[in-house]
Design a protein around this motif. Structure first.
Motif, mmCIF file in Angstrom:
data_model
loop_
_atom_site.group_PDB
_atom_site.id
_atom_site.type_symbol
_atom_site.label_atom_id
_atom_site.label_comp_id
_atom_site.label_asym_id
_atom_site.label_seq_id
_atom_site.Cartn_x
_atom_site.Cartn_y
_atom_site.Cartn_z
ATOM 1 N N THR A 196 -13.372 5.477 -3.246
ATOM 2 C CA THR A 196 -11.991 5.035 -3.348
ATOM 3 C C THR A 196 -11.755 3.877 -2.386
ATOM 4 O O THR A 196 -12.051 3.977 -1.190
ATOM 5 N N LYS A 198 -9.064 1.148 -0.704
ATOM 6 C CA LYS A 198 -7.633 0.984 -0.426
ATOM 7 C C LYS A 198 -7.270 -0.434 0.003
ATOM 8 O O LYS A 198 -6.103 -0.726 0.236
ATOM 9 N N PRO A 217 -2.424 0.139 -4.708
ATOM 10 C CA PRO A 217 -1.610 1.371 -4.646
ATOM 11 C C PRO A 217 -1.949 2.198 -3.402
ATOM 12 O O PRO A 217 -3.092 2.166 -2.914
ATOM 13 N N GLU A 218 -0.984 2.940 -2.901
ATOM 14 C CA GLU A 218 -1.175 3.696 -1.655
ATOM 15 C C GLU A 218 -2.353 4.655 -1.736
ATOM 16 O O GLU A 218 -3.078 4.851 -0.749
ATOM 17 N N LYS A 219 -2.561 5.228 -2.890
ATOM 18 C CA LYS A 219 -3.670 6.170 -3.050
ATOM 19 C C LYS A 219 -5.008 5.468 -3.256
ATOM 20 O O LYS A 219 -6.052 6.116 -3.283
ATOM 21 N N GLY A 220 -4.975 4.129 -3.417
ATOM 22 C CA GLY A 220 -6.192 3.368 -3.607
ATOM 23 C C GLY A 220 -6.640 3.343 -5.067
ATOM 24 O O GLY A 220 -5.939 3.840 -5.960
ATOM 25 N N TYR A 222 -10.171 3.887 -7.723
ATOM 26 C CA TYR A 222 -11.511 4.426 -7.794
ATOM 27 C C TYR A 222 -12.471 3.335 -8.309
ATOM 28 O O TYR A 222 -12.217 2.666 -9.310
#
Length: 242
Positions: A196, A198, A217-220, A222
């Protein structure tokens, strides 16, 4: 001996002498030295030989002249580009078939410097990122080749879809945008070495020293080893077709 006998003997002697003279004359006429009027024939042959030789010399001279003319023609052709520099310039410049390739015209390209760069995760197609570069300057500029991106802590830039290379360099007028697509991971999950990311760093091309750090995005996102990018394109549709 009587007078008649003497006259007869003298007559025979004269006749014999006359026959001898006639025979000598005929022998002289029939000899190889007298009858053969080969002076004329020989002269004719000699004349023909001389004429043939003269024609051969003339032909040789003509050939030499032809060679000389060809040489002069070659010389004229060699000087033609200098005499017709506008035509030479036209043939060496942009062809009517399209813009010159990046490799041939790199000296004439204007790299984009006044730009705004964004990255957008799209819903379709899956696992794709869209890069957008907008020309914020006052003059035309060119997007060369393809972007070099670095996702997370990756130590190398991803390869490019070679088939995505456009036929012409993407030139942006003031206010116009160019696009590139990034395949982050295999849609069917077949990729390996996934992680992932970020953070995202974008260089306009592999030779550029100037980069832009863009938000993800904050969650990164894939990423796996299916990661690839496209060349810069004129439209979003072309950028996301890979």
């Amino acid at each position: 001996m009587s007078a008649r006998t003497t006259r007869a003997a003298r007559t025979r002697l004269l006749a014999a002498a006359a026959l001898t003279v006639a025979a000598l004359s005929l022998t002289a006429c029939n000899s190889s030295e007298g009858v053969r009027d080969e002076g004329a024939s020989s002269g004719s042959s000699s004349s023909s030989s001389s004429t043939g030789k003269g024609q051969a010399d003339a032909a040789s001279s003509k050939n030499e002249e032809s060679t000389t003319n060809d040489g002069n023609a070659s010389g004229a052709t060699g000087k033609a580009p200098a005499a017709k520099s506008p035509a030479g310039k036209a043939s060496g410049g942009n062809s009517s078939a399209g813009k010159p390739s990046t490799e041939d015209s790199s000296a004439r390209l204007t790299p984009c410097t006044d730009i705004r760069t964004t990255a957008t995760v799209v819903n379709r197609p899956l696992n794709h990122l869209l890069l957008t570069v907008t020309n914020t300057g006052s003059k035309n500029c060119d997007l060369v080749d393809y972007p070099a991106v670095r996702l997370g802590e990756a130590q190398s830039v991803p390869p490019v879809f070679e088939e995505s290379k456009p036929q012409a360099v993407v030139t942006l007028a003031p206010g116009e945008s160019g696009y590139a697509g990034v395949l982050l991971s295999a849609a069917d999950g077949s990729g390996s070495n996934g992680y992932t990311a970020k953070t995202l760093t974008v260089y306009l091309d592999t030779k550029s020293q100037k980069s832009a750090t863009l938000s993800l995005p904050e969650k990164g996102v894939y990423v796996d080893d299916s990661l690839k990018v496209t060349y810069w394109q004129f439209s979003m549709a072309d950028a996301l077709a890979w």
